[in-house]
Write an enzyme that holds these catalytic residues in place. Structure first.
Site, PDB file in Angstrom:
ATOM      1  N   GLU A 101     -63.769  -7.047 -25.429  1.00 53.99           N
ATOM      2  CA  GLU A 101     -63.592  -7.676 -24.113  1.00 53.99           C
ATOM      3  C   GLU A 101     -63.161  -6.640 -23.085  1.00 53.99           C
ATOM      4  O   GLU A 101     -62.469  -5.679 -23.420  1.00 53.99           O
ATOM      5  CB  GLU A 101     -62.468  -8.720 -24.219  1.00 53.99           C
ATOM      6  CG  GLU A 101     -62.830 -10.158 -24.009  1.00 53.99           C
ATOM      7  CD  GLU A 101     -63.410 -10.541 -22.655  1.00 53.99           C
ATOM      8  OE1 GLU A 101     -64.152  -9.752 -22.049  1.00 53.99           O
ATOM      9  OE2 GLU A 101     -63.139 -11.651 -22.223  1.00 53.99           O
ATOM     10  N   ASP A 102     -63.539  -6.860 -21.837  1.00 51.53           N
ATOM     11  CA  ASP A 102     -63.118  -5.942 -20.773  1.00 51.53           C
ATOM     12  C   ASP A 102     -61.620  -6.083 -20.473  1.00 51.53           C
ATOM     13  O   ASP A 102     -60.899  -5.102 -20.383  1.00 51.53           O
ATOM     14  CB  ASP A 102     -63.943  -6.151 -19.491  1.00 51.53           C
ATOM     15  CG  ASP A 102     -63.997  -7.591 -19.007  1.00 51.53           C
ATOM     16  OD1 ASP A 102     -63.435  -8.488 -19.671  1.00 51.53           O
ATOM     17  OD2 ASP A 102     -64.603  -7.831 -17.948  1.00 51.53           O
ATOM     18  N   ASP A 105     -56.625 -11.709 -19.451  1.00 51.00           N
ATOM     19  CA  ASP A 105     -55.788 -12.102 -18.321  1.00 51.00           C
ATOM     20  C   ASP A 105     -54.968 -13.325 -18.772  1.00 51.00           C
ATOM     21  O   ASP A 105     -53.930 -13.170 -19.424  1.00 51.00           O
ATOM     22  CB  ASP A 105     -56.734 -12.396 -17.151  1.00 51.00           C
ATOM     23  CG  ASP A 105     -56.041 -12.774 -15.868  1.00 51.00           C
ATOM     24  OD1 ASP A 105     -54.807 -12.719 -15.813  1.00 51.00           O
ATOM     25  OD2 ASP A 105     -56.727 -13.140 -14.899  1.00 51.00           O
ATOM     26  N   PHE A 154     -55.588  -7.559  -9.471  1.00 53.31           N
ATOM     27  CA  PHE A 154     -57.018  -7.755  -9.681  1.00 53.31           C
ATOM     28  C   PHE A 154     -57.693  -6.396  -9.536  1.00 53.31           C
ATOM     29  O   PHE A 154     -57.569  -5.737  -8.506  1.00 53.31           O
ATOM     30  CB  PHE A 154     -57.610  -8.763  -8.686  1.00 53.31           C
ATOM     31  CG  PHE A 154     -59.005  -9.149  -9.072  1.00 53.31           C
ATOM     32  CD1 PHE A 154     -59.216 -10.151 -10.004  1.00 53.31           C
ATOM     33  CD2 PHE A 154     -60.096  -8.480  -8.546  1.00 53.31           C
ATOM     34  CE1 PHE A 154     -60.507 -10.492 -10.405  1.00 53.31           C
ATOM     35  CE2 PHE A 154     -61.388  -8.811  -8.934  1.00 53.31           C
ATOM     36  CZ  PHE A 154     -61.587  -9.821  -9.865  1.00 53.31           C
ATOM     37  N   ARG A 167     -69.005  -2.972 -10.639  1.00 54.02           N
ATOM     38  CA  ARG A 167     -69.007  -2.742 -12.092  1.00 54.02           C
ATOM     39  C   ARG A 167     -69.323  -1.297 -12.447  1.00 54.02           C
ATOM     40  O   ARG A 167     -68.907  -0.795 -13.477  1.00 54.02           O
ATOM     41  CB  ARG A 167     -70.070  -3.630 -12.774  1.00 54.02           C
ATOM     42  CG  ARG A 167     -69.751  -5.110 -12.779  1.00 54.02           C
ATOM     43  CD  ARG A 167     -70.700  -5.814 -13.735  1.00 54.02           C
ATOM     44  NE  ARG A 167     -70.769  -7.244 -13.513  1.00 54.02           N
ATOM     45  CZ  ARG A 167     -69.918  -8.138 -14.014  1.00 54.02           C
ATOM     46  NH1 ARG A 167     -68.915  -7.728 -14.752  1.00 54.02           N
ATOM     47  NH2 ARG A 167     -70.072  -9.416 -13.761  1.00 54.02           N
TER      48      ARG A 167
END
Ligand code: IMP
Ligand code: MG
Length: 180
Positions: A101-102, A105, A154, A167
């Site tokens: 996963e990136d 959160d 963020f 990205r």
């Protein structure tokens, strides 16, 4: 809202060189831990595509690679409602699954993925995440490998987007609009 035509600056949090060094370390741990296992990497699209590509190219262990696409975000806010856009193709029964996963959160996505994958009766499930926003958790989830822990910001770059943009940045940072 930032669009592709507006000017912006990025305040860098993690530099390209720092990221590559860390990925080499995490890949080495994964290679060591999965030496005698039947490893299937499940990369979570779209965000993990760059991280996963760098991670697997540093791996020294046999593995297959599959993809799942899920979505829970619009703009910078999690909706908390999961959508599977495209599911995995591999038979995961008896396999040692590593979710890539990136960012974790709230943990809602990873929690959802773990329950989806558990239903396929794998031998084991672990998670390898690029960024861990530990302080933003709503669901307790296991993060077995992570490259960096961060605060409740963020961020974009290295696969992470804001409304589909940024990205491609080789580093991770916070967007700063000009004049703000
Ligand atoms: P969670 O379900 O709240 O843990 O969120 C997981 C997903 O939200 C990640 O896979 C990302 O796609 C997205 N996300 C969370 N934080 C950020 C961020 O700071 N930048 C970009 N995407 C994020
Ligand atoms: Mg994601």
């Amino acid at each position: 809202m930032i669009n592709s035509k507006q000017n912006y600056t990025v305040e860098i949090l993690f530099q390209e060189r720092q990221i590559q060094k860390k990925i080499f370390e995490v890949s080495s741990k994964v290679s060591q831990d999965y030496k005698d296992k039947d490893l299937v990497i499940v990369a979570v699209l779209n965000g993990s595509f760059i991280f996963c590509a760098d991670l697997v190219r540093n791996l020294d262990v046999r593995c297959s690679i599959d993809f799942i696409q899920v979505s829970s975000y619009v703009g910078t806010q999690s909706q908390g409602k999961m959508q599977v856009i495209s599911g995995f193709k591999e038979d995961l029964t008896g396999k040692d699954v590593l979710i890539v996963e990136d960012i974790v959160d709230t943990g809602i996505t990873l929690d959802f993925l773990i329950s989806e994958i558990s239903s396929k009766k794998p031998n084991s499930i672990k998670a390898c995440v690029f960024l861990d926003k530990k302080c933003a958790r709503k669901k307790e989830v296991p993060v077995n490998y992570s490259c960096f822990e961060m605060g409740n910001d963020f961020v974009v770059g290295y696969g992470l987007d804001y409304s589909g943009f940024f990205r491609q940045l080789p580093y991770v940072g916070r967007i700063k609009e000009f004049g703000k």
